[in-house]
Write a protein that holds these residues in place. Structure first.
Motif, mmCIF file in Angstrom:
data_model
loop_
_atom_site.group_PDB
_atom_site.id
_atom_site.type_symbol
_atom_site.label_atom_id
_atom_site.label_comp_id
_atom_site.label_asym_id
_atom_site.label_seq_id
_atom_site.Cartn_x
_atom_site.Cartn_y
_atom_site.Cartn_z
ATOM 1 N N GLY A 235 0.828 -1.197 0.000
ATOM 2 C CA GLY A 235 0.000 0.000 0.000
ATOM 3 C C GLY A 235 0.864 1.249 0.000
ATOM 4 O O GLY A 235 2.088 1.184 0.062
ATOM 5 N N PRO A 236 0.233 2.427 -0.067
ATOM 6 C CA PRO A 236 0.991 3.680 -0.134
ATOM 7 C C PRO A 236 1.617 4.041 1.206
ATOM 8 O O PRO A 236 1.058 3.758 2.272
ATOM 9 C CB PRO A 236 -0.070 4.704 -0.550
ATOM 10 C CG PRO A 236 -1.358 4.127 -0.060
ATOM 11 C CD PRO A 236 -1.220 2.640 -0.159
ATOM 12 N N ALA A 237 2.780 4.701 1.127
ATOM 13 C CA ALA A 237 3.482 5.132 2.333
ATOM 14 C C ALA A 237 4.206 6.434 2.044
ATOM 15 O O ALA A 237 4.567 6.725 0.897
ATOM 16 C CB ALA A 237 4.480 4.065 2.788
ATOM 17 N N LEU A 238 4.431 7.216 3.094
ATOM 18 C CA LEU A 238 5.198 8.442 2.951
ATOM 19 C C LEU A 238 6.680 8.113 2.821
ATOM 20 O O LEU A 238 7.223 7.290 3.567
ATOM 21 C CB LEU A 238 4.979 9.353 4.160
ATOM 22 C CG LEU A 238 3.610 10.050 4.239
ATOM 23 C CD1 LEU A 238 3.463 10.758 5.581
ATOM 24 C CD2 LEU A 238 3.438 11.039 3.090
ATOM 25 N N VAL A 239 7.325 8.793 1.875
ATOM 26 C CA VAL A 239 8.739 8.566 1.565
ATOM 27 C C VAL A 239 9.403 9.927 1.380
ATOM 28 O O VAL A 239 8.824 10.819 0.744
ATOM 29 C CB VAL A 239 8.894 7.740 0.266
ATOM 30 C CG1 VAL A 239 10.362 7.467 -0.038
ATOM 31 C CG2 VAL A 239 8.108 6.434 0.353
#
Length: 209
Positions: A143-147
């Protein structure tokens, strides 16, 4: 085959702690052990589990970067942790091969975690002001994650090249990412985060003489 409970498949990065299932099961640990045995759930780290995506078989293993994002999110909350340093470089394509170290920025101290779904792999938690980090939302296997952005990543790699125990890969990642960085954004971040010396060292090492 038994499916993972909906609370897991809808959780951020499909990752939860046993206590997150307290409203679904009277004995969450017993049920998680059963689901792990059936192959629809896998242990990510001590006290943290993820549900395999529906289109994956039991042999599939997500990237370490995805697992690190899931573990940190289960511990700290959705969109709180930020994947940084070597892990951000991996997700930006600056480290082409898989590595066994993941680095995550979190708001409170946490010891390094050994991942449970592969022979090697550690997650190092770095205490940072996560709200001040320059970050974007990127897709991972779970899933999406902050990077951190390329600019933030380059500064972090330059400041602490030994973090994660791969200084050569850190240096290679800086060389790969630097052409993608906006100089004015680098300067702004260095000023805001008191990394002026880091920026000076970066420039001295990489700008033409």
């Amino acid at each position: 085959m038994t499916a993972a409970p909906e609370v897991m498949t809808r959780a951020p990065l499909r990752t939860i702690r046993p206590q997150d299932l307290a409203e679904v099961y009277t004995q969450p640990n017993v049920q998680l052990t059963r689901l792990v045995r059936q192959g629809v759930v896998r242990k990510a780290a001590p006290g943290v589990y993820y549900a395999l995506p529906d289109d994956r078989d039991r042999r599939w293993v997500p990237t370490l970067e995805a697992v690190a994002a899931g573990v940190a999110t289960a511990l700290y909350g959705d969109r709180v942790p930020v994947l940084m340093h070597l892990t951000a470089a991996r997700l930006h394509g600056a480290i082409p091969r898989a590595i066994t170290a993941a680095v995550v920025a979190v708001p409170r101290k946490h010891p390094t975690v050994q991942v449970a779904d592969r022979p090697d792999g550690t997650i190092t938690f770095v205490t940072r002001d996560v709200d001040a980090l320059d970050a974007v939302l990127l897709r991972t296997d779970l899933g999406p994650a902050l990077v951190t952005t390329p600019e933030q990543t380059v500064l972090d790699l330059t400041k602490r090249p030994q973090l994660g125990g791969m200084p050569a890969e850190a240096e290679d990642a800086v060389r790969t990412l630097l052409p993608r960085c906006a100089p004015e954004r680098l300067a702004r971040l260095a000023h805001e985060q008191r990394m002026g010396a880091t920026l000076a060292r970066l420039r001295a090492a990489h700008e033409p003489s």
